[in-house]
Design a protein around this motif. Sequence first.
Motif, PDB file in Angstrom:
ATOM      1  N   ILE A  61     -31.600  42.093  29.591  1.00 28.55           N
ATOM      2  CA  ILE A  61     -31.530  42.140  28.128  1.00 28.55           C
ATOM      3  C   ILE A  61     -32.570  41.186  27.557  1.00 28.55           C
ATOM      4  O   ILE A  61     -32.721  40.066  28.063  1.00 28.55           O
ATOM      5  N   PRO A  62     -33.314  41.574  26.532  1.00 34.09           N
ATOM      6  CA  PRO A  62     -34.273  40.656  25.919  1.00 34.09           C
ATOM      7  C   PRO A  62     -33.602  39.340  25.538  1.00 34.09           C
ATOM      8  O   PRO A  62     -32.470  39.336  25.039  1.00 34.09           O
ATOM      9  N   ASP A  64     -33.729  37.266  23.137  1.00 36.41           N
ATOM     10  CA  ASP A  64     -33.237  37.072  21.776  1.00 36.41           C
ATOM     11  C   ASP A  64     -31.979  37.887  21.481  1.00 36.41           C
ATOM     12  O   ASP A  64     -31.353  37.709  20.438  1.00 36.41           O
ATOM     13  N   LYS A  65     -31.595  38.788  22.419  1.00 33.23           N
ATOM     14  CA  LYS A  65     -30.405  39.605  22.208  1.00 33.23           C
ATOM     15  C   LYS A  65     -29.287  39.275  23.189  1.00 33.23           C
ATOM     16  O   LYS A  65     -28.224  39.895  23.154  1.00 33.23           O
ATOM     17  N   ARG A  66     -29.545  38.308  24.081  1.00 33.32           N
ATOM     18  CA  ARG A  66     -28.532  37.987  25.095  1.00 33.32           C
ATOM     19  C   ARG A  66     -27.328  37.266  24.495  1.00 33.32           C
ATOM     20  O   ARG A  66     -26.200  37.482  24.909  1.00 33.32           O
ATOM     21  N   PHE A  69     -23.928  38.935  23.792  1.00 31.11           N
ATOM     22  CA  PHE A  69     -23.786  40.230  24.463  1.00 31.11           C
ATOM     23  C   PHE A  69     -22.374  40.396  25.026  1.00 31.11           C
ATOM     24  O   PHE A  69     -21.793  41.474  24.991  1.00 31.11           O
ATOM     25  N   ASP A  71     -19.608  39.026  23.890  1.00 34.55           N
ATOM     26  CA  ASP A  71     -18.714  38.395  22.914  1.00 34.55           C
ATOM     27  C   ASP A  71     -17.531  39.275  22.527  1.00 34.55           C
ATOM     28  O   ASP A  71     -16.802  38.963  21.600  1.00 34.55           O
ATOM     29  N   ARG A  75     -16.986  45.265  25.246  1.00 39.20           N
ATOM     30  CA  ARG A  75     -18.304  45.280  25.876  1.00 39.20           C
ATOM     31  C   ARG A  75     -18.218  44.763  27.307  1.00 39.20           C
ATOM     32  O   ARG A  75     -18.881  45.281  28.216  1.00 39.20           O
TER      33      ARG A  75
END
Length: 329
Positions: A61-62, A64-66, A69, A71, A75
């Motif tokens: 995952i990039p 800045d998006k981790r 993730f 949370d 998911r």
Amino acid sequence: MDVRTIASRLQLRHAALIAAIILCSVSVNAVAAERDAQKVVASRGEASLTFDVIDARVEEIPPDKRIGFMDSPERIETTLSQLLLIEQLAQEAITQKLDSDPRLARQLDLVRKRMLGQLRLEQLRTQAAAKVDAKTLARERFLADSAKFVVPELRTARHVLYSVSNRSDAEARQAAADALKRLAAGESLEAIAKESTDDVASKSDGGLLRDIAPGRTDPAFDAALFALAAPGDVTSAPIKSQFGYHVIELVSINPGRKQTFEEVEAQLVAEVEAAAVERMVKGHTDQLLSLPLTADEDAVASLRSRYGSPQAVPANAPSRAPGQAGSSN
């Protein structure tokens, strides 16, 4: 043996003991981290997941998006189930001796090289960041573009709106004109707004609109508001915006001002560092791209027919996995 010699030897032994404790602690922590990485988090059938596998998935995952993730329970459940399915299918593939398929070796080699390339780019960025004096560059940019670093003037206004969505244009204009007459007779715009404004959001506040920056509202409303000279001034005629007709009163002015370097330092440092790092990395990759390129012209020309139609795809080329979307690249 004198007292100084004894004290010196005791100090050396003490230092050695501390060093040994530190080394032991580091070793224990490393072992603990490795043990944690191999801890089974979930399993299904013969397949199991360790933190190592989950870490590898999250690393895809990039950055800045981790954050965030994992949370949500939903998911987490979906991710673990998908990873377990991959493990289960992989185990079946090994049982079927698909791990000896030459296509696997080719694909793994390509993935390995892509990851190594990405790791090298990350290393280049880290090395470049260490060479950048970002604070000095940020201050230079601040001084060169100081006019850009301002807090705009903010105005608080009160208005009454008569919408053209629920009445005719003429009726809305007349309602605004009547509001101006009531103001001239001594009524407050706050009372009029609470009674009759069509702006639902501000009605309970008597039409109050706080901290309006230039250019943030309808152009006609914006022009009328910022043309008022002092708190207490009211537009002399109804102002037509895309929403209808307004009567506007200026309540207060919070003057604009220049920002200090300290106020924008963190943002500027991040921006100039990122830009400088990317310039350095691009310089390195441009050097690689500028090296002489040689190619077999016949082989290159054959690529179009080799992959241009389903019939031309080599027999040993990997087929698309069931349900895998095609690519337009």
